[in-house]
Design an enzyme around this catalytic site. Structure first.
Site, short mmCIF file in Angstrom:
data_model
loop_
_atom_site.label_atom_id
_atom_site.label_comp_id
_atom_site.label_asym_id
_atom_site.label_seq_id
_atom_site.Cartn_x
_atom_site.Cartn_y
_atom_site.Cartn_z
N ASP A 1 1.34 -10.23 0.56
CA ASP A 1 1.12 -8.85 0.99
C ASP A 1 1.92 -8.60 2.26
OD1 ASP A 1 0.10 -6.29 1.04
OD2 ASP A 1 -1.88 -6.86 1.78
N HIS B 1 0.83 -1.21 0.00
CA HIS B 1 0.00 0.00 0.00
C HIS B 1 0.86 1.25 0.00
CE1 HIS B 1 0.35 0.81 4.43
NE2 HIS B 1 0.33 -0.51 4.55
N HIS C 1 4.10 3.20 13.12
CA HIS C 1 2.92 3.96 13.57
C HIS C 1 3.23 4.92 14.72
CE1 HIS C 1 -0.58 1.39 11.78
NE2 HIS C 1 0.47 1.44 10.97
N GLU D 1 -4.93 1.76 2.91
CA GLU D 1 -4.95 0.58 3.78
C GLU D 1 -5.05 0.97 5.25
OE1 GLU D 1 -3.41 -2.63 6.35
OE2 GLU D 1 -2.58 -0.61 6.09
N GLU D 2 -4.42 2.07 5.62
CA GLU D 2 -4.44 2.50 7.01
C GLU D 2 -5.81 3.03 7.43
OE1 GLU D 2 -2.14 1.65 8.77
OE2 GLU D 2 -0.25 1.66 7.68
N ASP E 1 -0.08 4.36 1.05
CA ASP E 1 -0.36 5.33 2.11
C ASP E 1 0.40 5.00 3.38
OD1 ASP E 1 -2.19 3.03 2.07
OD2 ASP E 1 -3.03 3.90 3.89
#
Length: 494
Positions: free
Chosen positions: A158, A60, A468, A129-130, A62
């Site tokens: 993935d 992803h 994160h 995705e987030e 993002d």
């Protein structure tokens, strides 16, 4: 957040596309590219053998945002991509730009070397995705199924697990299952008024009592055989070189004795926060809101309860259990209850003999509770990827790829945190994933979904990766090994 085309914040994804086009010109010249819902990307490198099922490499584009209040605490600016000679620093360095750029670098290099695939390679890159993938992977999954058909792919790789040390043994941990999830909204309403004449319980007080009831009644943790978490433990017992003997015996005994299984569940699983969270359905009150002014009684208040659902359970079971948890308390507080569209405690309940101290004509509830699905993003547990038997060939291929990558990387004389020795071996521990990746929208495409990108967590890392949070980074050696993994996978997948 509104969809692409209705909110200018999405336009930054266009800059990502510009970067990919500029940095990987051979890919953009050689592979076909389809854009889905503006910013989703599907690349195809057509193979020479059309009789072979294609495979998908997913990632992803993002990242999670950086809290502006934390920018000054970063060792290097969060969007700099700074390389200090050992690690690459910046938001997304680990999640998930390392995977995306490793895939692109691998294919760009293979094209430079005039390599062509026998089996068609498809790249699927989401862009939210987030935020649950509702505009990215959700649309990509539909587009891939429309283009290639149902069950058209040999496998999907993935983001996900890597490899790590467990009791002095290296285990690779591909995710082969995912727990489900549901966000439940718990809302309470009751009459407002001036706070100088308060009732015994305000709306927020009722909500606090209900939240306490949830936390007093966690979901049971019941270890079951033939589940991924149980198989994790059996694998650990069978292959870990330094596992305590008592733990090893307890795991093996649990395989043929229900009493031993329950003892192990009580003595080990319930005592370990990580394993208990893998086994059972979890609940966490993550959002709360209520009240607008200190001298005004709140007319409404709500909380959001996040559930990660046991792979043997379902969303409906979770909803039913939440309803059951608070029904008796709601009655004792004099509140009506509507749960997922059903009147569990209607207003008429308080106009009957249940309220004997008052006449039925004047009896009424003190407020109302409503349970509902919060964001309509609920998800059943994922189908389990086969890891044994006749359907396990993709798993066997992935296992071989992981071993070849691990050993070849260490044979190059590159400085690593782990060094292969005569006694060093890579074992495999298929995992149940607590979170949900973009693959939740790809279930129709294949039975073989692997959440794995070969991240090195062996023997721990001296520098926290900061996923994160502040100071996200990836050591260069770890990144190079991810590239080696995708290179090996593409070279060997014929």
């Amino acid at each position: 957040m509104p969809p692409p085309g209705q909110d200018p914040r999405w336009e930054t994804m266009g800059l990502v596309h510009d970067y990919l086009a500029a940095e990987f010109p051979l890919i953009n010249k050689t592979l076909s590219l389809a854009k889905v819902n503006t910013y989703g990307l599907i690349y195809e490198w057509t193979g020479t053998n059309s009789s072979l099922k294609p495979y998908i490499l997913a990632a992803h584009q993002d990242v999670v945002p950086v809290n502006p209040e934390t920018v000054s605490t970063w060792t290097h600016p969060p969007y700099s991509g700074f390389f200090d000679g050992e690690s690459i620093w910046g938001r997304g360095a680990s999640d998930d730009k390392a995977s995306l750029t490793a895939i692109m670098l691998t294919l760009e290099t293979l094209i430079q070397k005039d390599w062509t695939p026998e089996r068609t390679i498809v790249l699927a890159f989401g862009f939210d995705e987030e935020a649950s993938g509702i505009y990215g992977a959700k649309y990509l999954g539909k587009a891939l199924e429309e283009t290639y058909g149902r069950d058209a792919f040999a496998f999907i790789v993935d983001e996900g697990g890597g490899f790590k040390d467990v009791y002095e043994t290296i285990f690779a941990t591909p995710g082969v299952a995912e727990k489900g999830h549901a966000d439940i909204k718990l809302e309470v309403t009751s009459p407002g008024g001036h706070s100088s004449v308060p009732p015994v319980h305000t709306t927020i007080g009722y909500l606090a009592s209900l939240i306490t009831e949830f936390e007093k009644n966690p979901y049971p943790v019941e270890l079951a055989r033939d589940t991924v978490p149980y198989d994790n433990l059996v694998c650990m017992a069978a292959h870990s070189r330094d596992i305590p003997r008592s733990l090893k015996r307890a795991i093996f005994r649990s395989g043929h004795s229900n009493a031993a299984l329950h003892r192990f569940e009580k003595d080990f699983v319930l005592q370990d926060k990580f394993y208990s969270s893998l086994v059972g359905t979890t609940q966490a009150v993550d959002i709360i809101s209520g009240g607008v002014k200190s001298n005004a009684l709140p007319e409404s208040a709500f909380a959001i309860i996040n559930h990660r659902i046991n792979t043997l359970s379902f969303v409906n079971e979770t909803a039913a259990r939440d309803t059951q948890t608070i029904t008796s308390l709601a009655e004792s507080l004099g509140l009506t209850l509507k749960a997922f569209g059903e009147d569990v405690i209607p207003e008429s309940f308080y106009a009957t003999s249940h309220c004997s101290s008052q006449s039925s004509s004047t009896s009424s509830s003190k407020g109302h509770i409503e349970l509902s699905l919060a964001f309509n993003h609920e998800l059943e547990p994922a189908p389990r990827t086969p890891t044994s038997g006749k359907e396990s060939k993709p798993w066997d291929f992935l296992s071989g790829t992981i071993k070849a990558t691990y050993y070849s990387h260490r044979a190059q004389g590159i400085k690593t945190e782990t060094t292969a020795t005569d006694g060093d071996n890579v074992d495999f521990d298929p995992r149940n994933v607590d979170g949900n990746t973009d693959t939740k929208y790809y279930w129709n495409l294949t039975r073989h979904i692997f959440r794995y990108n070969h991240k090195n967590a062996a023997y721990g890392s001296e520098i926290a990766t900061g996923v994160h949070t502040v100071n996200e980074n990836i050591p260069l050696d770890h990144y190079l090994e991810i590239i080696r993994f995708f290179t090996t996978l593409n070279n060997e997948c014929r």
